[in-house]
Design a protein around this motif. Sequence first.
Motif, PDB file in Angstrom:
ATOM      1  N   VAL A  11       0.876  -1.178   0.000  1.00 13.53           N
ATOM      2  CA  VAL A  11       0.000   0.000   0.000  1.00 13.53           C
ATOM      3  C   VAL A  11       0.912   1.225   0.000  1.00 13.53           C
ATOM      4  O   VAL A  11       1.697   1.421   0.927  1.00 13.53           O
ATOM      5  N   THR A  27       0.988   5.144   0.130  1.00 15.03           N
ATOM      6  CA  THR A  27       0.190   6.328   0.447  1.00 15.03           C
ATOM      7  C   THR A  27       0.927   7.579  -0.019  1.00 15.03           C
ATOM      8  O   THR A  27       2.156   7.635  -0.025  1.00 15.03           O
ATOM      9  N   CYS A  74      -6.120   6.062   5.764  1.00 12.83           N
ATOM     10  CA  CYS A  74      -5.788   4.745   5.224  1.00 12.83           C
ATOM     11  C   CYS A  74      -5.930   3.677   6.299  1.00 12.83           C
ATOM     12  O   CYS A  74      -5.306   3.784   7.351  1.00 12.83           O
ATOM     13  N   TYR A  77      -5.212   0.317   8.314  1.00 14.47           N
ATOM     14  CA  TYR A  77      -3.950  -0.369   8.565  1.00 14.47           C
ATOM     15  C   TYR A  77      -4.220  -1.835   8.850  1.00 14.47           C
ATOM     16  O   TYR A  77      -5.075  -2.165   9.660  1.00 14.47           O
ATOM     17  N   TYR A 127       3.698  -1.074   3.872  1.00 17.49           N
ATOM     18  CA  TYR A 127       3.241   0.296   3.631  1.00 17.49           C
ATOM     19  C   TYR A 127       4.423   1.167   3.247  1.00 17.49           C
ATOM     20  O   TYR A 127       5.481   1.112   3.876  1.00 17.49           O
ATOM     21  N   ASP A 168       5.187   5.351   2.213  1.00 15.41           N
ATOM     22  CA  ASP A 168       4.609   6.692   2.134  1.00 15.41           C
ATOM     23  C   ASP A 168       5.508   7.526   1.240  1.00 15.41           C
ATOM     24  O   ASP A 168       6.670   7.755   1.569  1.00 15.41           O
TER      25      ASP A 168
END
Length: 142
Positions: free
Chosen positions: A85, A87, A94, A96, A102, A104
């Motif tokens: 994911v 972001t 979002c 979790y 993840y 960013d």
Amino acid sequence: MTPTPPPPVPSVLFVCVHNAGRSQMAAAFLARLGGDRVEVRSAGSAPADAVNPAVVAAMAEVGVDLAAETPKVLTTEAVRDSDVVVTMGCGDACPYFPGKRYLDWTLDDPAGQGVEAVRPIRDAVERRVRDLLAELGVEARA
């Protein structure tokens, strides 16, 4: 002999607030460069009505047509079903899930910008997508 099963196809979800700029560009580049060797999703925590026209124009300059794309709402299922994911400024919107990867990406928001300002954002997104493909072990198409 039993044939070797194909390796699993990694799935990536790109998320930004409006799903009208950065996440649309990232998804388009990943789909173009990864082809059927990667599953691509994009969504927004508060989707806009349409993809940013300056983003559509900037992507058209590099041969990517976003004219028919529409912003999509972020769902828990989209996050759950994705391996990675990414972001881009969606903040706490979002969901979790433990065990997910993840990332960013800090990128300027193209909202309200003209094509001149969107080009460097587009180019930064493409570089990051190429790096992500390499990390996933997927060779980028030419």
